[in-house]
Design a protein around this motif. Structure first.
Motif, mmCIF file in Angstrom:
data_model
loop_
_atom_site.group_PDB
_atom_site.id
_atom_site.type_symbol
_atom_site.label_atom_id
_atom_site.label_comp_id
_atom_site.label_asym_id
_atom_site.label_seq_id
_atom_site.Cartn_x
_atom_site.Cartn_y
_atom_site.Cartn_z
ATOM 1 N N ARG A 40 -7.830 -1.064 14.608
ATOM 2 C CA ARG A 40 -7.875 -1.199 13.159
ATOM 3 C C ARG A 40 -6.913 -2.265 12.639
ATOM 4 N NH1 ARG A 40 -12.344 0.408 12.277
ATOM 5 N NH2 ARG A 40 -12.877 2.389 11.298
ATOM 6 N N ALA A 41 -5.796 -2.460 13.307
ATOM 7 C CA ALA A 41 -4.827 -3.451 12.846
ATOM 8 C C ALA A 41 -4.028 -3.939 14.034
ATOM 9 C CB ALA A 41 -3.902 -2.856 11.792
ATOM 10 N N PHE A 65 9.824 11.181 9.613
ATOM 11 C CA PHE A 65 9.362 10.859 8.268
ATOM 12 C C PHE A 65 10.156 11.607 7.206
ATOM 13 C CE2 PHE A 65 6.708 9.903 4.792
ATOM 14 C CZ PHE A 65 6.455 11.084 4.115
ATOM 15 N N TYR A 111 4.350 5.191 -3.570
ATOM 16 C CA TYR A 111 3.185 4.321 -3.685
ATOM 17 C C TYR A 111 3.269 3.322 -4.828
ATOM 18 C CZ TYR A 111 0.868 7.441 -0.370
ATOM 19 O OH TYR A 111 0.530 8.166 0.743
ATOM 20 N N GLN A 146 -6.826 7.133 8.007
ATOM 21 C CA GLN A 146 -6.487 5.754 7.669
ATOM 22 C C GLN A 146 -5.866 5.769 6.283
ATOM 23 O OE1 GLN A 146 -8.718 2.289 9.304
ATOM 24 N NE2 GLN A 146 -10.411 3.578 8.605
ATOM 25 N N GLY A 147 -5.430 4.615 5.846
ATOM 26 C CA GLY A 147 -4.783 4.560 4.542
ATOM 27 C C GLY A 147 -3.284 4.654 4.681
ATOM 28 N N ALA A 148 -2.614 4.680 3.567
ATOM 29 C CA ALA A 148 -1.147 4.644 3.555
ATOM 30 C C ALA A 148 -0.593 6.060 3.654
ATOM 31 C CB ALA A 148 -0.646 3.940 2.300
ATOM 32 N N TYR A 149 -0.531 6.536 4.859
ATOM 33 C CA TYR A 149 -0.003 7.877 5.092
ATOM 34 C C TYR A 149 1.174 7.822 6.050
ATOM 35 C CZ TYR A 149 -4.393 9.257 2.974
ATOM 36 O OH TYR A 149 -5.434 9.393 2.119
ATOM 37 N N GLU A 150 2.009 8.866 5.972
ATOM 38 C CA GLU A 150 3.184 8.898 6.831
ATOM 39 C C GLU A 150 2.747 8.959 8.289
ATOM 40 O OE1 GLU A 150 2.315 11.139 4.652
ATOM 41 O OE2 GLU A 150 2.324 13.158 5.518
ATOM 42 N N GLN A 151 3.628 8.426 9.141
ATOM 43 C CA GLN A 151 3.384 8.430 10.576
ATOM 44 C C GLN A 151 4.380 9.362 11.253
ATOM 45 O OE1 GLN A 151 3.281 4.377 12.091
ATOM 46 N NE2 GLN A 151 2.184 3.680 10.280
ATOM 47 N N GLN A 172 -2.757 -0.708 16.012
ATOM 48 C CA GLN A 172 -3.217 0.573 15.502
ATOM 49 C C GLN A 172 -4.666 0.821 15.936
ATOM 50 O OE1 GLN A 172 -4.175 0.733 11.360
ATOM 51 N NE2 GLN A 172 -4.577 2.919 11.347
ATOM 52 N N THR A 204 7.178 9.101 1.213
ATOM 53 C CA THR A 204 6.240 8.029 0.916
ATOM 54 C C THR A 204 6.262 7.774 -0.583
ATOM 55 O OG1 THR A 204 4.777 8.828 2.661
ATOM 56 C CG2 THR A 204 3.888 7.191 1.134
ATOM 57 N N ARG A 249 0.828 -1.206 0.000
ATOM 58 C CA ARG A 249 0.000 0.000 0.000
ATOM 59 C C ARG A 249 0.862 1.256 0.000
ATOM 60 N NH1 ARG A 249 -4.879 0.343 3.724
ATOM 61 N NH2 ARG A 249 -5.417 1.748 2.029
ATOM 62 N N TYR A 278 -5.382 -9.717 8.308
ATOM 63 C CA TYR A 278 -5.786 -9.132 9.581
ATOM 64 C C TYR A 278 -5.918 -7.625 9.465
ATOM 65 C CZ TYR A 278 -4.101 -13.751 10.777
ATOM 66 O OH TYR A 278 -3.887 -15.106 10.803
ATOM 67 N N GLY A 279 -6.071 -7.130 8.245
ATOM 68 C CA GLY A 279 -6.222 -5.690 8.048
ATOM 69 C C GLY A 279 -5.004 -5.125 7.373
ATOM 70 N N GLN A 280 -4.169 -4.476 8.142
ATOM 71 C CA GLN A 280 -2.951 -3.909 7.588
ATOM 72 C C GLN A 280 -1.762 -4.363 8.416
ATOM 73 O OE1 GLN A 280 -3.455 0.370 6.047
ATOM 74 N NE2 GLN A 280 -4.733 0.283 7.867
ATOM 75 N N GLN A 320 3.825 -0.588 4.260
ATOM 76 C CA GLN A 320 2.473 -0.804 4.747
ATOM 77 C C GLN A 320 1.832 -1.768 3.769
ATOM 78 O OE1 GLN A 320 0.203 2.711 5.559
ATOM 79 N NE2 GLN A 320 -1.734 1.605 5.660
ATOM 80 N N PHE A 364 7.798 3.620 2.849
ATOM 81 C CA PHE A 364 8.173 4.830 3.571
ATOM 82 C C PHE A 364 9.648 4.803 3.925
ATOM 83 C CE2 PHE A 364 3.760 5.961 4.330
ATOM 84 C CZ PHE A 364 3.125 4.739 4.255
ATOM 85 N N TYR A 408 -0.600 4.565 16.484
ATOM 86 C CA TYR A 408 0.098 3.290 16.316
ATOM 87 C C TYR A 408 1.061 3.118 17.489
ATOM 88 C CZ TYR A 408 -1.146 4.576 11.504
ATOM 89 O OH TYR A 408 -1.800 4.970 10.375
ATOM 90 N N TYR A 410 12.295 6.660 6.662
ATOM 91 C CA TYR A 410 12.403 7.458 7.877
ATOM 92 C C TYR A 410 13.875 7.601 8.235
ATOM 93 C CZ TYR A 410 7.415 6.641 8.823
ATOM 94 O OH TYR A 410 6.051 6.598 8.750
#
Lengths: 112, 113
Positions: free
Chosen positions: B55-56, A46, A51, B97-102, B48, A49, A31, A96-98, A91, A34, B33, A36
């Motif tokens: 969520r995860a 950070f 994709y 949510q989604g693929a974003y920086e942390q 998360q 990113t 997904r 189990y989700g992500q 990611q 990243f 997270y 860091y």
């Protein structure tokens, strides 16, 4: 199983000596990838990113690129303040989700 | 400064004890997270939460649990502590949510003796 490996484990450069760090990944459904930067005893900071394969991002002396199986972090004319551990993370979609998987990092030292 | 705060900075406790780590995300961020970083394992994703809901889940032990409260702060509870739980625990937040920086906090260093 989602996996991220990074090479080299450690890298020493002279100031101004450009180089690249490698991140190889195996994931079921990417997904996002990243980058860091982490200084000793601090939380990761950070950088980028990415994709999709072919994507590139730049910031100051750093440029990140992505292919279907790996990513590169290019450092152009590094300075001593670029010394840090650089972490690659993915990611991924999972049953189990992500899932968020970090590589072990490349420890970069830039000597004046 | 990422805007993510974590307390306490350091925690020393004995085996078998229970501790609570606290995290406040950046203003406006809904996702939180938790990660564990030890010397031999690197940074490991634990769990998360998004807007109060789980969520995860990653490699979180059954002895560990977490929750996110209505004001969006989060707590990580570690019980029946073992020597191997000694590590840096990081909290991170992201806006959606989604693929974003942390954005990571400064961490809590836990030492179990």
């Amino acid at each position: 199983e989602d996996q991220v490996t990074q090479s080299p484990e450690a890298l020493r450069l002279q100031e101004g000596e450009s180089s690249s760090l490698n991140c190889s990944y195996t994931v079921s459904g990417l997904r996002g990838l990243f980058w860091y930067r982490q200084d000793p005893g601090k939380g990761p900071e950070f950088l980028f990113t990415l994709y999709s394969a072919g994507e590139e991002k730049e910031k100051e002396r750093l440029k990140a690129t992505l292919t279907k199986k790996e990513s590169f972090l290019h450092i152009t004319a590094p300075k001593p303040e670029d010394s840090a551990t650089y972490l690659c993370a993915v990611q991924a979609s999972s049953n189990y989700g992500q899932n968020f998987v970090f590589g072990p990092g490349t420890r970069l030292s830039v000597l004046p | 400064d990422s805007g993510v705060t974590q307390t306490p900075k350091h925690l020393i406790t004995a085996t078998g004890q229970r501790v609570t780590l606290r995290c406040s995300p950046r203003s406006g961020d809904l996702s939180v997270y938790w990660y564990q970083q030890s010397l031999d394992q690197g940074l490991q994703f634990l769990i998360q939460y998004y807007n109060g809901e789980e969520r995860a889940k990653g490699n979180i032990l059954e002895r560990f649990s977490a929750q996110q409260f209505p004001d969006l702060h989060s707590e990580l509870n570690l019980s029946s502590l073992e020597l191997g739980d000694s590590a840096l625990y990081f909290c991170a937040s992201s806006p959606r949510q989604g693929a974003y920086e942390q954005y990571f906090g400064p961490g809590t260093r836990l030492t179990v003796t």
